[in-house]
Design a protein around this motif. Structure first.
Motif, PDB file in Angstrom:
ATOM      1  N   UNK A 297       4.157  -7.480   6.350  1.00  0.00           N
ATOM      2  CA  UNK A 297       3.978  -6.157   5.628  1.00  0.00           C
ATOM      3  C   UNK A 297       3.697  -6.392   4.074  1.00  0.00           C
ATOM      4  N   UNK A 298       2.966  -5.606   3.254  1.00  0.00           N
ATOM      5  CA  UNK A 298       2.134  -4.373   3.992  1.00  0.00           C
ATOM      6  C   UNK A 298       1.043  -4.956   4.648  1.00  0.00           C
TER       7      UNK A 298
ATOM      8  N   UNK B 136      -1.256  -3.435  -2.552  1.00  0.00           N
ATOM      9  CA  UNK B 136      -1.832  -3.547  -1.138  1.00  0.00           C
ATOM     10  C   UNK B 136      -1.393  -2.173  -0.467  1.00  0.00           C
ATOM     11  N   UNK B 137       0.036  -1.830  -0.889  1.00  0.00           N
ATOM     12  CA  UNK B 137       0.602  -0.920   0.193  1.00  0.00           C
ATOM     13  C   UNK B 137       0.029   0.536  -0.265  1.00  0.00           C
TER      14      UNK B 137
ATOM     15  N   UNK C 131      10.800   1.701   2.759  1.00  0.00           N
ATOM     16  CA  UNK C 131      10.025   0.716   3.249  1.00  0.00           C
ATOM     17  C   UNK C 131       9.273   0.114   1.978  1.00  0.00           C
TER      18      UNK C 131
ATOM     19  N   UNK D 263       2.250  -6.576  -4.142  1.00  0.00           N
ATOM     20  CA  UNK D 263       2.400  -6.080  -2.805  1.00  0.00           C
ATOM     21  C   UNK D 263       2.439  -4.392  -2.742  1.00  0.00           C
TER      22      UNK D 263
ATOM     23  N   UNK E  40       1.469   7.172  -0.408  1.00  0.00           N
ATOM     24  CA  UNK E  40       1.979   6.248   0.849  1.00  0.00           C
ATOM     25  C   UNK E  40       1.833   7.262   2.123  1.00  0.00           C
ATOM     26  N   UNK E  41       2.038   8.446   1.927  1.00  0.00           N
ATOM     27  CA  UNK E  41       1.992   9.089   3.045  1.00  0.00           C
ATOM     28  C   UNK E  41       0.465   9.950   3.371  1.00  0.00           C
TER      29      UNK E  41
ATOM     30  N   UNK F 217      12.902  13.026   6.295  1.00  0.00           N
ATOM     31  CA  UNK F 217      13.015  11.760   6.806  1.00  0.00           C
ATOM     32  C   UNK F 217      11.746  10.887   6.574  1.00  0.00           C
ATOM     33  N   UNK F 218      10.329  11.457   6.615  1.00  0.00           N
ATOM     34  CA  UNK F 218       9.282  10.613   6.677  1.00  0.00           C
ATOM     35  C   UNK F 218       9.321  10.208   5.022  1.00  0.00           C
TER      36      UNK F 218
ATOM     37  N   UNK G  37      11.891   7.480   4.488  1.00  0.00           N
ATOM     38  CA  UNK G  37      11.404   6.083   5.083  1.00  0.00           C
ATOM     39  C   UNK G  37      10.439   5.323   4.275  1.00  0.00           C
ATOM     40  N   UNK G  38       9.477   6.141   3.832  1.00  0.00           N
ATOM     41  CA  UNK G  38       8.329   5.586   3.083  1.00  0.00           C
ATOM     42  C   UNK G  38       8.960   4.864   1.704  1.00  0.00           C
TER      43      UNK G  38
ATOM     44  N   UNK H  88      11.839   1.794  10.484  1.00  0.00           N
ATOM     45  CA  UNK H  88      11.295   2.431   9.491  1.00  0.00           C
ATOM     46  C   UNK H  88      10.221   3.784  10.152  1.00  0.00           C
ATOM     47  N   UNK H  89      10.662   4.780   9.992  1.00  0.00           N
ATOM     48  CA  UNK H  89       9.855   5.810  10.573  1.00  0.00           C
ATOM     49  C   UNK H  89       8.126   5.715   9.954  1.00  0.00           C
ATOM     50  N   UNK H  90       8.355   5.556   8.549  1.00  0.00           N
ATOM     51  CA  UNK H  90       7.107   5.406   7.977  1.00  0.00           C
ATOM     52  C   UNK H  90       6.350   4.299   8.452  1.00  0.00           C
ATOM     53  N   UNK H  91       6.823   3.102   8.677  1.00  0.00           N
ATOM     54  CA  UNK H  91       6.203   2.036   9.337  1.00  0.00           C
ATOM     55  C   UNK H  91       5.636   2.021  10.510  1.00  0.00           C
TER      56      UNK H  91
ATOM     57  N   UNK I 163      11.764  -2.227   0.191  1.00  0.00           N
ATOM     58  CA  UNK I 163      11.764  -3.356   1.237  1.00  0.00           C
ATOM     59  C   UNK I 163      10.720  -4.289   1.133  1.00  0.00           C
ATOM     60  N   UNK I 164       9.427  -3.748   1.043  1.00  0.00           N
ATOM     61  CA  UNK I 164       8.312  -4.533   0.717  1.00  0.00           C
ATOM     62  C   UNK I 164       8.397  -5.306  -0.589  1.00  0.00           C
TER      63      UNK I 164
ATOM     64  N   UNK J 131       8.340  -8.718   6.466  1.00  0.00           N
ATOM     65  CA  UNK J 131       7.970  -8.625   5.289  1.00  0.00           C
ATOM     66  C   UNK J 131       7.788 -10.032   4.818  1.00  0.00           C
TER      67      UNK J 131
END
Lengths: 126, 198
Positions: free
Chosen positions: A107-108, B29-30, B111, B26, B90-91, B103-104, B107-108, A10-13, B114-115, A86
């Protein structure tokens, strides 16, 4: 200043973790987004610490984080690797620790926990 | 699964509540902001619609295959109007300036999915004793709202159970759907494990 290689698909992570590590006084010397690239960059850059995402899609010869970890440990049995997971990946984390990872972060991210893991692995010798 | 009992539906709602509660924590927190969750709903597809009250917008569907003791799929469904402020948060950027095709931003969002899904499955794993892993999320979108349903459904011979929860961030007008879709075998395993066999 510890030199760190960040591995995450992940680019973001990678950005988030890089920002935190920089604030903690580390130098991010490289990034990789898959297992094969992680091993190649480790060989090339010889970082003090690697942060390695456990779950990454399979690309190239080497699959996810644990396969990359095993290859890195073959190259340098004293490599300092922090696994990144995660929640809910306990079994994979245990497998990674058994394969030679020094610590893990979840993560987070929480900056204090990353600082603690970085300090721990640097003190643990190399 | 057509004759699913009230007790089993109630159990699934409870699982959804615990899973979504962890996911909300989660995300909170993120994104460093308060996140609320709805009471989960159970939808039996195709006899019931999965999604309703969709806004007249384009949508992103993020999907992750679930593997381990419970297999199936997990989804995060959010509109472009919800994805943009989340990506901005997030960014650390002004939402209006975020390139949603970039992409960014993508990706955010992946993710975040995912979390959220990993947290959800972690809670289900703790509750059932099964190890559940959420694979790396894939993302579809932006897609027309009329196509959302087909992106989150197969063509089942029997009803498929969707456990649907909503996560909201009031100050952003954010209201995304989180879907847990165990396969039939896993559903039976969950019921058996928690004392509700066939």
């Amino acid at each position: 200043m510890p030199r760190v290689l960040i591995v995450d698909d992940s680019l973001f992570m990678r950005k988030i973790l890089g920002d935190i590590l920089s604030r903690e006084g580390a130098q991010v010397v490289g990034e990789a987004d898959n297992g094969q690239s992680a091993v190649d960059k480790f060989r090339e850059l010889k970082p003090d610490v690697v942060t390695l995402d456990i779950v990454m899609p399979k690309t190239g010869e080497i699959g996810g984080g644990i396969a990359a970890l095993r290859e890195i440990m073959k190259l340098d049995p004293k490599a300092r690797v922090i696994m990144v997971s995660a929640m809910g990946q306990h079994a994979l984390v245990v497998e990674a620790i058994q394969a030679g990872a020094r610590d893990f972060i979840v993560k987070p991210f929480q900056q204090a926990r990353i600082a603690q893991a970085l300090k721990k692995v640097l003190l643990s010798g190399g | 699964m057509k004759n699913i009992s009230f007790l089993k539906l109630d159990l699934l709602r409870e699982l959804g509540s615990i899973g979504a509660g962890h996911a909300a924590t989660s995300l909170s927190e993120l994104a460093n902001t308060q996140v609320d969750m709805s009471v989960p709903e159970i939808r039996l597809y195709p006899s019931q619609r999965i999604m309703d009250r969709l806004k007249d917008e384009e949508y992103f569907v993020l999907r992750s295959r679930l593997e381990g003791g419970i297999s199936g799929m997990g989804y995060l469904v959010l509109s472009l109007g919800e994805a943009r402020p989340l990506a901005g948060l997030l960014l650390g950027a002004d939402p209006a300036s975020v390139d949603m095709d970039g992409d960014m931003a993508q990706s955010a969002l992946k993710e975040a999915a995912n979390i959220l899904l990993s947290s959800y499955m972690s809670a289900l794993g703790d509750l059932t004793g099964f190890t559940v892993l959420a694979d790396v999320p894939a993302m579809d979108g932006p897609i027309n709202k009329n196509d959302v349903e087909k992106h989150i459904s197969d063509a089942p011979a029997d009803d498929i159970v969707y456990v649907k929860s909503n996560l909201t961030i009031k100050r952003l007008g954010f209201d995304a759907a989180l879907l847990f879709v165990p396969d039939q075998k896993s559903l039976r395993a969950i019921f058996a494990k928690l004392g509700l066999p066939e």
